[in-house]
Scaffold this motif. Sequence first.
Motif, mmCIF file in Angstrom:
data_model
loop_
_atom_site.group_PDB
_atom_site.id
_atom_site.type_symbol
_atom_site.label_atom_id
_atom_site.label_comp_id
_atom_site.label_asym_id
_atom_site.label_seq_id
_atom_site.Cartn_x
_atom_site.Cartn_y
_atom_site.Cartn_z
ATOM 1 N N LYS A 150 0.820 -1.215 0.000
ATOM 2 C CA LYS A 150 0.000 0.000 0.000
ATOM 3 C C LYS A 150 0.862 1.276 0.000
ATOM 4 C CE LYS A 150 -3.830 -2.335 0.303
ATOM 5 N NZ LYS A 150 -4.763 -2.407 -0.855
ATOM 6 N N VAL A 151 2.169 1.082 -0.039
ATOM 7 C CA VAL A 151 3.082 2.221 0.045
ATOM 8 C C VAL A 151 3.354 2.777 -1.348
ATOM 9 C CG1 VAL A 151 5.403 2.966 0.710
ATOM 10 C CG2 VAL A 151 4.164 1.337 2.146
ATOM 11 N N LYS A 152 3.190 4.089 -1.501
ATOM 12 C CA LYS A 152 3.476 4.765 -2.771
ATOM 13 C C LYS A 152 4.825 5.474 -2.657
ATOM 14 C CE LYS A 152 -1.444 5.637 -3.645
ATOM 15 N NZ LYS A 152 -2.480 6.690 -3.837
ATOM 16 N N LEU A 153 5.765 5.067 -3.489
ATOM 17 C CA LEU A 153 7.108 5.637 -3.460
ATOM 18 C C LEU A 153 7.347 6.499 -4.695
ATOM 19 C CD1 LEU A 153 9.162 2.470 -2.376
ATOM 20 C CD2 LEU A 153 8.145 4.221 -0.906
ATOM 21 N N ASN A 154 7.989 7.649 -4.504
ATOM 22 C CA ASN A 154 8.352 8.492 -5.644
ATOM 23 C C ASN A 154 9.867 8.638 -5.762
ATOM 24 O OD1 ASN A 154 9.023 10.357 -3.612
ATOM 25 N ND2 ASN A 154 7.005 11.315 -3.732
ATOM 26 N N ASP A 155 10.588 7.767 -5.073
ATOM 27 C CA ASP A 155 12.047 7.758 -5.148
ATOM 28 C C ASP A 155 12.496 6.334 -4.837
ATOM 29 O OD1 ASP A 155 14.653 8.588 -5.406
ATOM 30 O OD2 ASP A 155 14.685 9.871 -3.638
ATOM 31 N N TYR A 156 13.817 6.106 -4.858
ATOM 32 C CA TYR A 156 14.370 4.781 -4.596
ATOM 33 C C TYR A 156 14.873 4.694 -3.160
ATOM 34 C CZ TYR A 156 14.362 5.064 -9.673
ATOM 35 O OH TYR A 156 13.975 5.242 -10.969
ATOM 36 N N PHE A 157 14.815 3.496 -2.592
ATOM 37 C CA PHE A 157 15.312 3.283 -1.249
ATOM 38 C C PHE A 157 16.781 3.724 -1.164
ATOM 39 C CE2 PHE A 157 12.839 0.114 1.548
ATOM 40 C CZ PHE A 157 11.639 0.727 1.245
ATOM 41 N N ASN A 158 17.114 4.547 -0.188
ATOM 42 C CA ASN A 158 18.509 4.766 0.165
ATOM 43 C C ASN A 158 18.606 4.925 1.674
ATOM 44 O OD1 ASN A 158 18.537 7.641 0.959
ATOM 45 N ND2 ASN A 158 18.123 8.060 -1.200
ATOM 46 N N MET A 159 19.821 4.835 2.191
ATOM 47 C CA MET A 159 20.027 4.745 3.635
ATOM 48 C C MET A 159 19.480 5.940 4.409
ATOM 49 S SD MET A 159 24.033 5.812 4.170
ATOM 50 C CE MET A 159 23.731 6.791 5.634
ATOM 51 N N HIS A 160 19.469 7.118 3.792
ATOM 52 C CA HIS A 160 19.085 8.326 4.509
ATOM 53 C C HIS A 160 17.610 8.311 4.914
ATOM 54 C CE1 HIS A 160 22.309 9.246 1.548
ATOM 55 N NE2 HIS A 160 22.899 9.702 2.622
ATOM 56 N N TYR A 161 16.788 7.632 4.147
ATOM 57 C CA TYR A 161 15.359 7.535 4.447
ATOM 58 C C TYR A 161 15.050 6.519 5.551
ATOM 59 C CZ TYR A 161 14.262 9.701 -0.152
ATOM 60 O OH TYR A 161 14.154 10.534 -1.236
ATOM 61 N N LEU A 162 15.910 5.545 5.756
ATOM 62 C CA LEU A 162 15.511 4.288 6.376
ATOM 63 C C LEU A 162 15.996 4.090 7.813
ATOM 64 C CD1 LEU A 162 16.380 2.065 3.283
ATOM 65 C CD2 LEU A 162 14.120 2.980 3.901
ATOM 66 N N THR A 163 15.090 3.563 8.644
ATOM 67 C CA THR A 163 15.425 3.094 9.983
ATOM 68 C C THR A 163 14.802 1.699 10.113
ATOM 69 O OG1 THR A 163 15.333 5.361 10.827
ATOM 70 C CG2 THR A 163 15.317 3.581 12.452
ATOM 71 N N TYR A 164 15.640 0.684 10.117
ATOM 72 C CA TYR A 164 15.147 -0.701 10.144
ATOM 73 C C TYR A 164 14.998 -1.212 11.574
ATOM 74 C CZ TYR A 164 15.805 -1.495 5.114
ATOM 75 O OH TYR A 164 15.701 -1.444 3.741
ATOM 76 N N ARG A 165 14.017 -2.086 11.758
ATOM 77 C CA ARG A 165 13.901 -2.792 13.034
ATOM 78 C C ARG A 165 15.098 -3.717 13.175
ATOM 79 N NH1 ARG A 165 9.558 -5.762 12.344
ATOM 80 N NH2 ARG A 165 10.580 -7.728 12.846
ATOM 81 N N THR A 166 15.782 -3.642 14.303
ATOM 82 C CA THR A 166 17.051 -4.344 14.468
ATOM 83 C C THR A 166 16.899 -5.851 14.358
ATOM 84 O OG1 THR A 166 17.844 -2.552 15.902
ATOM 85 C CG2 THR A 166 19.061 -4.627 15.967
ATOM 86 N N ASP A 167 15.857 -6.400 14.953
ATOM 87 C CA ASP A 167 15.730 -7.861 14.891
ATOM 88 C C ASP A 167 15.437 -8.346 13.471
ATOM 89 O OD1 ASP A 167 13.081 -7.071 14.700
ATOM 90 O OD2 ASP A 167 12.377 -8.211 16.428
ATOM 91 N N LEU A 168 14.909 -7.477 12.623
ATOM 92 C CA LEU A 168 14.682 -7.843 11.225
ATOM 93 C C LEU A 168 16.012 -8.010 10.500
ATOM 94 C CD1 LEU A 168 12.649 -8.095 8.760
ATOM 95 C CD2 LEU A 168 13.189 -5.700 8.339
ATOM 96 N N ILE A 169 16.891 -6.997 10.610
ATOM 97 C CA ILE A 169 18.146 -7.092 9.870
ATOM 98 C C ILE A 169 19.083 -8.135 10.468
ATOM 99 C CG2 ILE A 169 18.007 -4.778 8.904
ATOM 100 C CD1 ILE A 169 19.900 -3.784 11.030
#
Length: 349
Positions: A150-169
């Motif tokens: 359901k997420v609409k993106l207008n750019d590509y994933f890069n590190m500056h946007y992202l905060t991952y859940r630690t147990d996921l990574i």
Amino acid sequence: MEEKILTVSVAAYNVENTIEETLDSLVVPGILDKLEVFVVDDGGIDDTLKIARKYEKKYPDTFYAVHKENGGYGSTVNYSIAHATGKYFKLLDGDDWFDTSSLGNFINLLERECADVIITPYVKCGERSGKREIDNICSDMPEGCFAINKVKLNDYFNMHYLTYRTDLIKSIPLKLTEHCFYTDVEYACLPIPHINNVYVWQHPVYLYRTEVAGQSMSISGRRKHYQEHERVFWRLAEEYGEMTRRRLVESGQAEGSGSGRANADIYRERLSYMAETHIRMLCLKEKGQKNFGEIKDFCDAIKHNLPEIKKIAMKKSKFVCILYMTHYAIYPLLCRYYQWKLGWRRKGD
């Protein structure tokens, strides 16, 4: 000791001139006990480690100064992931900084949320021009938690946007290539097949310093490290097939439906953009038979091994489309045009 909410991995290689600004941006009253900050000095030779140890001494339950042999950017992230105890995990380069005014509310958000990844805008800060520009990958969306499809993106994933859940990574497990530039793209991309939901927060957190000579994405940096960029691209291409198929099998879905398709689409779009970026990087080199062979070999490999990536790249980029449509014959002209466009002779690069 209070539970850590956010682990911040600071890659700090010879950044004595900027590291204090970086670390000061994390010193926010009321949240220090909830932060875990690894300042990883990657075999540097300046006073970065000495400065980091001052923060460690003053805030011993928040800052951890780490000195290790040089292993490249990926090794600093690998160290921090291995030692992270925070609920969420975010990268911060030693010449960038966080928006102190929004960090407290950001920590409060992370404390109550459980989404796989939090997406926030970031600000590009021009070192020479003083210009500030906000990049927002989810500018067309309201704040809130959404299923990945359901997420609409207008750019590509890069590190500056992202905060991952630690147990996921940690569960992937995420391990970046060492002794290599551009591994921040691995950090952004490799978790994508494992994402189920996303929280969109419309407040910038990361401030990214641009217009700095020698950065990996400066003209000189791209010229010097293009082979490492290609190395990362092919690692992501390999993971693309394996990880997206595994994701679809685990979810019991057929290709082309549900969230599994959304994950694959996001990954494909990012990989196609990286392919286009690499073609442009090859056009920054001095023209010659060897360089023509390199761009032909790369484009042929995309055509034969990743036809869907080629199709997307051609659709998104006239630059790539023209190159393929002319069977690379226009390569010398594209080189001249691209180098002119970027200011090939620009002082400082």
